[in-house]
Design a protein around this motif. Structure first.
Motif, PDB file in Angstrom:
ATOM      1  N   CYS A 171      -6.095  -1.947   0.037  1.00 55.12           N
ATOM      2  CA  CYS A 171      -5.523  -2.106   1.373  1.00 55.12           C
ATOM      3  C   CYS A 171      -6.638  -2.283   2.403  1.00 55.12           C
ATOM      4  O   CYS A 171      -7.591  -1.501   2.439  1.00 55.12           O
ATOM      5  CB  CYS A 171      -4.678  -0.878   1.704  1.00 55.12           C
ATOM      6  N   ARG A 191      -6.337  -1.806   5.512  1.00 51.39           N
ATOM      7  CA  ARG A 191      -6.244  -0.793   6.569  1.00 51.39           C
ATOM      8  C   ARG A 191      -6.793   0.557   6.122  1.00 51.39           C
ATOM      9  O   ARG A 191      -7.468   1.235   6.867  1.00 51.39           O
ATOM     10  CB  ARG A 191      -4.774  -0.617   6.989  1.00 51.39           C
ATOM     11  N   CYS A 192      -6.471   0.966   4.876  1.00 57.04           N
ATOM     12  CA  CYS A 192      -6.833   2.336   4.491  1.00 57.04           C
ATOM     13  C   CYS A 192      -7.601   2.417   3.177  1.00 57.04           C
ATOM     14  O   CYS A 192      -8.017   3.501   2.773  1.00 57.04           O
ATOM     15  CB  CYS A 192      -5.587   3.218   4.435  1.00 57.04           C
ATOM     16  N   CYS A 223      -0.047   3.565   3.316  1.00 59.79           N
ATOM     17  CA  CYS A 223       0.282   3.273   4.728  1.00 59.79           C
ATOM     18  C   CYS A 223       1.385   2.227   4.872  1.00 59.79           C
ATOM     19  O   CYS A 223       1.680   1.797   5.985  1.00 59.79           O
ATOM     20  CB  CYS A 223      -0.975   2.851   5.483  1.00 59.79           C
ATOM     21  N   CYS A 229       0.870  -1.173   0.000  1.00 62.13           N
ATOM     22  CA  CYS A 229       0.000   0.000   0.000  1.00 62.13           C
ATOM     23  C   CYS A 229       0.909   1.227   0.000  1.00 62.13           C
ATOM     24  O   CYS A 229       1.659   1.429   0.948  1.00 62.13           O
ATOM     25  CB  CYS A 229      -0.888  -0.007   1.238  1.00 62.13           C
TER      26      CYS A 229
HETATM   27 ZN    ZN Z   1      -2.968   1.151   3.341  1.00 62.24          ZN
END
Ligand code: ZN
Ligand code: AP5
Length: 214
Positions: A148, A150-151, A131, A128
């Protein structure tokens, strides 16, 4: 702690987990350099050609960058150096730096993985760019939508994960970084983990060898 090992061995993957487990800083010189390249800084412009061709960025640039990073607040609680030092020259500079700060290393962890596994991991790696999370198309937890977890950013392949650059990076590791194994072995601080097993088993091995400091 220092994480040592060839490209694709899983240093970044484990550093993220351990840094969060122990509440310490994850200092990845590769991530820092990619940040500089992405943002077009002076350092990024100097580093780009070396990184794109799989060669090491000159020691003086890296040492200065790490020196500044170690001054940051989060590094005061402890840190994992991921991808640094990479030459004997860098290791000697680090030793002087740590001595001046009265910091002792807890462990130098060598990630031991065969070359076939490294090449497979590097060819399947996606990251990613937002991040720095690390994924692999060959692993079961790879996000189906290529975004991703997470983000939500789209995942990309690193420029230096192309096969011809991977070959060069493996060669550079053997020539310039492998001599560090003896350097740390002679100091009695090297511990080796079998990093070819699945990710949680590698984490467990590091934590156990490190002394199970939970
Ligand atoms: Zn990410
Ligand atoms: P850098 O970013 O440091 O690259 P590297 O050392 O070559 O290491 P990698 O990031 O390729 O591998 P990794 O061990 O972190 O593996 P990962 O966890 O991602 O450096 C890039 C460039 O910057 C260098 O070539 C150089 O030009 C420059 N540079 C950086 N530091 C420098 C320095 N100190 N001096 C000079 N130049 C410097 O895992 C790989 C893949 O495998 C991922 O897809 C992951 O999901 C997967 N994986 C990980 N563990 C497992 C597992 N146990 N089972 C299955 N899959 C796994």
């Amino acid at each position: 702690m220092i994480f040592l090992g060839p490209p694709g061995a899983g240093k970044g993957t484990q550093a993220v987990k351990l840094a969060s487990k122990y509440g310490i800083a994850h200092i990845s010189t590769g991530d820092m350099l990619r940040y500089h390249v992405k943002n077009g800084t002076d350092l990024g412009e100097k580093a780009k050609a070396y990184m794109d061709s799989g060669r090491l960025v000159p020691d003086d640039l890296i040492i200065e960058m790490v020196k500044e990073r170690l001054e940051e607040e989060d590094a005061k609680r402890g840190f994992i150096l991921d991808g640094f030092p990479r030459t004997v020259n860098q290791a000697e500079a680090l030793e002087v730096l740590l001595k001046s700060k009265d910091i002792t290393l807890d462990a130098v962890v060598l990630f031991d993985v065969d070359e076939e596994t490294l090449v497979r991991r590097l060819s399947g790696r996606r990251i990613c760019p937002n991040c720095n999370a690390i994924y692999n198309v060959h692993n079961s937890d790879y996000p189906e939508d290529g975004r991703c977890k997470r983000c939500g950013n789209g995942l990309i392949q690193r420029d230096d994960d192309r096969p011809e650059v991977v070959r060069r990076r493996l060669k550079v590791y053997e020539e310039e970084t492998a001599p560090l194994l003896d350097y740390y072995r002679n100091k009695g601080s090297l511990i080796s983990v079998d990093a070819s097993s699945e990710s949680d088993a590698v984490l467990y091995a590091i934590v156990s060898l490190y002394g199970g400091k939970d």
